[in-house]
Scaffold this motif. Structure first.
Motif, mmCIF file in Angstrom:
data_model
loop_
_atom_site.group_PDB
_atom_site.id
_atom_site.type_symbol
_atom_site.label_atom_id
_atom_site.label_comp_id
_atom_site.label_asym_id
_atom_site.label_seq_id
_atom_site.Cartn_x
_atom_site.Cartn_y
_atom_site.Cartn_z
ATOM 1 N N GLU A 1 -0.316 -15.140 16.965
ATOM 2 C CA GLU A 1 0.732 -15.005 15.938
ATOM 3 C C GLU A 1 1.854 -15.982 16.286
ATOM 4 N N PRO A 2 2.164 -16.952 15.398
ATOM 5 C CA PRO A 2 3.107 -18.035 15.739
ATOM 6 C C PRO A 2 4.463 -17.567 16.267
ATOM 7 N N GLU A 3 5.034 -16.532 15.673
ATOM 8 C CA GLU A 3 6.344 -16.068 16.144
ATOM 9 C C GLU A 3 6.261 -15.495 17.558
ATOM 10 N N SER A 4 5.182 -14.790 17.840
ATOM 11 C CA SER A 4 4.991 -14.264 19.203
ATOM 12 C C SER A 4 4.776 -15.418 20.167
ATOM 13 N N MET A 5 4.046 -16.452 19.726
ATOM 14 C CA MET A 5 3.788 -17.611 20.583
ATOM 15 C C MET A 5 5.102 -18.301 20.948
ATOM 16 N N ALA A 6 6.029 -18.369 20.012
ATOM 17 C CA ALA A 6 7.319 -19.000 20.293
ATOM 18 C C ALA A 6 8.057 -18.244 21.403
ATOM 19 N N ILE A 7 7.954 -16.903 21.358
ATOM 20 C CA ILE A 7 8.602 -16.083 22.401
ATOM 21 C C ILE A 7 7.918 -16.299 23.746
ATOM 22 N N ILE A 8 6.584 -16.329 23.734
ATOM 23 C CA ILE A 8 5.823 -16.542 24.977
ATOM 24 C C ILE A 8 6.206 -17.881 25.603
ATOM 25 N N ASP A 9 6.299 -18.914 24.774
ATOM 26 C CA ASP A 9 6.646 -20.243 25.279
ATOM 27 C C ASP A 9 8.069 -20.251 25.843
ATOM 28 N N ARG A 10 8.980 -19.587 25.143
ATOM 29 C CA ARG A 10 10.379 -19.546 25.589
ATOM 30 C C ARG A 10 10.521 -18.814 26.924
ATOM 31 N N LEU A 11 9.659 -17.813 27.134
ATOM 32 C CA LEU A 11 9.705 -17.033 28.378
ATOM 33 C C LEU A 11 8.886 -17.678 29.499
ATOM 34 N N ASP A 12 8.408 -18.906 29.266
ATOM 35 C CA ASP A 12 7.624 -19.650 30.258
ATOM 36 C C ASP A 12 6.251 -19.009 30.492
ATOM 37 N N ASN B 1 -1.382 -22.691 18.702
ATOM 38 C CA ASN B 1 -0.222 -22.257 17.928
ATOM 39 C C ASN B 1 1.116 -22.792 18.447
ATOM 40 N N ALA B 2 1.081 -23.639 19.463
ATOM 41 C CA ALA B 2 2.322 -24.236 19.953
ATOM 42 C C ALA B 2 2.796 -25.305 18.975
ATOM 43 N N LYS B 3 4.124 -25.484 18.867
ATOM 44 C CA LYS B 3 4.665 -26.459 17.916
ATOM 45 C C LYS B 3 4.273 -27.881 18.294
ATOM 46 N N ASP B 4 4.449 -28.230 19.560
ATOM 47 C CA ASP B 4 4.033 -29.558 20.022
ATOM 48 C C ASP B 4 3.104 -29.350 21.206
ATOM 49 N N ALA B 5 1.854 -28.992 20.885
ATOM 50 C CA ALA B 5 0.902 -28.593 21.921
ATOM 51 C C ALA B 5 0.635 -29.716 22.915
ATOM 52 N N GLY B 6 0.501 -30.940 22.398
ATOM 53 C CA GLY B 6 0.181 -32.061 23.280
ATOM 54 C C GLY B 6 1.240 -32.266 24.340
ATOM 55 N N GLU B 7 2.487 -32.283 23.913
ATOM 56 C CA GLU B 7 3.587 -32.477 24.853
ATOM 57 C C GLU B 7 3.709 -31.308 25.818
ATOM 58 N N MET B 8 3.478 -30.089 25.301
ATOM 59 C CA MET B 8 3.560 -28.897 26.150
ATOM 60 C C MET B 8 2.519 -28.966 27.270
ATOM 61 N N VAL B 9 1.298 -29.349 26.922
ATOM 62 C CA VAL B 9 0.232 -29.427 27.923
ATOM 63 C C VAL B 9 0.550 -30.490 28.965
ATOM 64 N N ARG B 10 1.056 -31.635 28.521
ATOM 65 C CA ARG B 10 1.358 -32.722 29.454
ATOM 66 C C ARG B 10 2.532 -32.382 30.378
#
Length: 683
Positions: A466-477, A507-516
């Motif tokens: 779920e995109p909104e949950s993913m945003a929270i997960i990403d923000r919480l590292d 579901n990450a906004k910028d998955a490529g950059e996040m992975v790198r």
């Protein structure tokens, strides 16, 4: 010890009552503050040597079930020191043991009664009996023909056998075969006491083996049949109560014995399941607890789960969830947890109305053992979507989110497991997010409990869909924490973390950059392709499929040698791995000369064989991979030589549109190459 101490069976009819009065008077005086002087060491050198030999004796170890964990290690021997400052009870009991050794029938009975008056739950009293050789005498008394002596001895053995060291001594002295023989006695009191003592002693592996080898399991199962064992008139409530007590004690002993896999099989072969099912219909709570406890232990085996369904036991387990007895509720929930691995059982729990009481019991958090059992049952029942719908209706998901903090690990494992199953549905993912469940889930990613980590990664991965949950997960590292778990030594944790990363990347906004952004992350993922674990390999292939959607990341993993590692895995018969491997190969073909490289590393011919699988998902992924590989002429030749055209032609008519297109595209490329070759030949 070379000569057993046994009371004489030829006791005189006339008894010296003066001697018996002296026994009682001495005992009473000592109990009121008198103290005996020690005349010598408590343990003779010969006896100490025998104890050492017993401790050194090698125990035969056979295959036992995973539930068998308690007391498998030898506990320390708390033998009293010669100069220890011991309480008066210690000396009083030792004097009574001397009367047991040398007295006649009446003296023996009186000494047993006097000994029973002491607090035998106290370790000092237990060790006093053992240290002066009292255990040998008590066990020898079980071999006499005197019922009173047997009863008195068993009453004492039943109390002191709660001590781990004492029960090992009882086994070493050969007490279990004698107790097993007593189970055939016509005296119901003796049967009960023997069964209860066996229940206490059979807390460790060697004791359980001894019970089985001496025919104890069959005899204990026979005790469950109240009617069969009842020789008195059925109309007497007293006799009925005694029959019920016999069955209860039998169930208690079977409960202890059922921690062994071999004993579980012996109980089943002796016809124990129908008898346990019959006793489950009784209203006696004292009876129900050991019966359900035995079923709970046995339900860990698949054969038992099938029999439990056949005997309609689930219905009665659900019924007893509504009991007022917390221990009974706990064991019923635990039995449901064991049985609910099977879909039919999960459906039965729902059909018999078991989900509502389970959801209600979540609100009572004081009893942690019961809470662990209830959350475990909810976790397993949640595997079925129909049950998840009911749990949402009963507000169980909100309650589960509330249990994500300040709970023991065994509760957390089950709570997170249940949420992981519930969050497979969109509505529940939203519900968990709105209830504030994402942060406590992410917080649990730093634990060390392997089962908890497997469950929490699954739950976080489900929420990440779920995109909104993913945003929270990403923000919480949370994504970084998941990536870190790929280094965990346990393969199940690695696999679960890799599966969880897939929706995170999707579901990450910028998955490529996040992975790198994860230093060394891509190299770590590629190196996991060297694993021997099929689940790890399948999950990593799925992660690579998502990582490779970004061209820059695909270039990096190509440099890290992803092509030869994927090619090396091609010769597999595991359909799950086949599917995700084919998807990864298909995605990796999008960079440079990877298509050619897959052909050079001999990955094409094994892929063609995937088309013979019975799994449509494997067909679709394989057809897509072959379509990408068929852009290279050499790969087309390999496919043609391995019979790909005929297999792909059959799939062009598939109702799966993606499979149709991929199969047709691959055939088109092969045909185009053939036409070009034919044209070149004639020009």
């Amino acid at each position: 010890m070379t000569k057993r101490l046994e009371p004489s069976l030829n006791w005189k009819a006339t008894v010296d009552f003066k001697e018996h009065k002296n026994v009682l008077r001495d005992t009473q005086e000592e109990r009121h503050g008198g103290r005996l002087e020690r005349s010598g060491p408590l343990v003779s050198p010969g006896r100490a040597q025998l104890v050492r030999k017993s401790a050194e004796k090698i125990e035969e170890i056979i295959s036992e079930s995973s539930s068998e964990s308690e007391e498998d290690e030898e506990p320390p021997d708390h033998r009293q020191e010669a100069n220890a400052d011991l309480p008066s009870e210690y000396w009083q009991i030792q004097k009574l043991v001397k009367y047991l050794k040398g007295g006649n029938q009446t003296a023996t009975v009186i000494a047993l009664c006097s000994m029973k008056d002491f607090n035998l739950a106290q370790e000092t009293c237990q060790l006093a009996i053992r240290d002066v050789g009292g255990l040998e005498v008590l066990i020898n008394l079980l071999d006499t023909d005197e019922v009173k002596c047997k009863i008195g001895s068993l009453k004492i053995l039943k109390e002191i056998s709660h001590n781990p060291q004492i029960r090992r001594n009882i086994v070493d002295l050969g007490g279990l075969p004698i107790m097993v023989n007593i189970l055939d006695s016509p005296h119901k009191s003796l049967k009960c006491l023997a069964a209860e003592t066996i229940a206490n002693v059979a807390k460790f592996r060697r004791a359980r083996q001894a019970v089985r080898r001496h025919g104890g399991i069959t005899k204990l199962v026979a005790l469950l049949d109240c009617a069969q064992n009842s020789q008195e008139p059925a109309q007497s409530s007293l006799y009925d109560a005694r029959d019920v007590e016999v069955a209860r004690c039998g169930a208690l002993a079977l409960w202890s014995c059922s921690k062994s896999y071999a004993n579980k099989e012996a109980i089943r072969e002796a016809g124990g399941i129908p008898l346990l099912a019959g006793l489950l219909k009784t209203s006696h709570e004292n009876m129900l607890i050991p019966v359900v406890g035995t079923l709970q232990e046995c339900a860990s085996e698949e054969n038992y789960r099938a029999a439990i369904k056949a005997e309609r036991i689930i219905e009665n387990l659900v019924k007893n969830l509504n009991s007022e007895n917390e221990q009974l509720q706990e064991h019923c929930a635990m039995a449901i947890y064991q049985c609910a691995e099977d879909k039919e059982t999960r459906d039965l729990v729902r059909l018999h109305g078991g989900l509502k009481p389970l959801a209600s019991l979540l609100n009572n958090t004081d009893n942690k053992e019961r809470l662990a059992a209830v959350t475990g049952a909810i976790w397993k029942c949640s595997i079925s979507k129909e049950n998840v719908t009911k749990f949402r209706e009963y507000k169980a998901i909100e309650t589960l989110v509330g249990l994500l903090t300040d709970q023991p690990e065994e509760v957390l494992v089950n709570v997170v497991g249940a949420l992981g199953e519930c969050c497979q549905e969109y509505e529940n993912r939203v519900l968990v997010r709105k209830c504030g469940g994402i942060q406590p889930l992410v917080n649990l990613l730093v634990g060390i409990n392997q089962t908890l980590l497997v469950n929490v990664t699954k739950a976080v991965g489900a929420c990440a869909a779920e995109p909104e949950s993913m945003a929270i997960i990403d923000r919480l590292d949370g994504v970084r924490l998941l990536w870190s778990l790929l280094k965990n030594p346990h393969p199940d944790v690695k696999a679960s973390a890799a599966w969880a990363l897939c929706p995170c990347i999707q579901n990450a906004k910028d998955a490529g950059e996040m992975v790198r952004s994860f230093v060394g992350g891509l190299e770590l993922v590629v190196n996991l392709l060297k694993s021997d674990n099929k689940e790890v390999l399948a999950s990593v292939c799925a992660a690579i499929t998502n990582i490779a959607k970004d061209q820059e990341n695909l270039a990096v993993i190509t440099d890290h040698g992803v092509v030869p590692l994927l090619s090396k895995l091609a010769n597999t018969n595991n359909d799950k791995l086949r599917r995700h491997l084919a998807e990864a190969i298909s995605r990796c073909c999008m960079w440079g000369r990877n298509r050619v490289a897959f052909g050079e590393y001999k990955a094409v011919a094994p892929l063609v064989r995937y088309l013979k699988s019975n799994d449509t998902n494997v067909h679709r992924a394989t057809a897509q991979a072959l379509y990408q590989l068929s852009e290279d002429a050499d790969n087309c030749i390999t496919m043609h030589e391995n019979g790909a055209v005929k297999l792909l032609l059959d799939m062009v008519g598939s109702p799966d549109q993606d499979l149709q297109e991929a199969a047709a595209g691959c055939i088109s490329n092969i045909r185009r190459l053939a036409l070009a070759t034919e044209k070149a030949r004639y020009t």
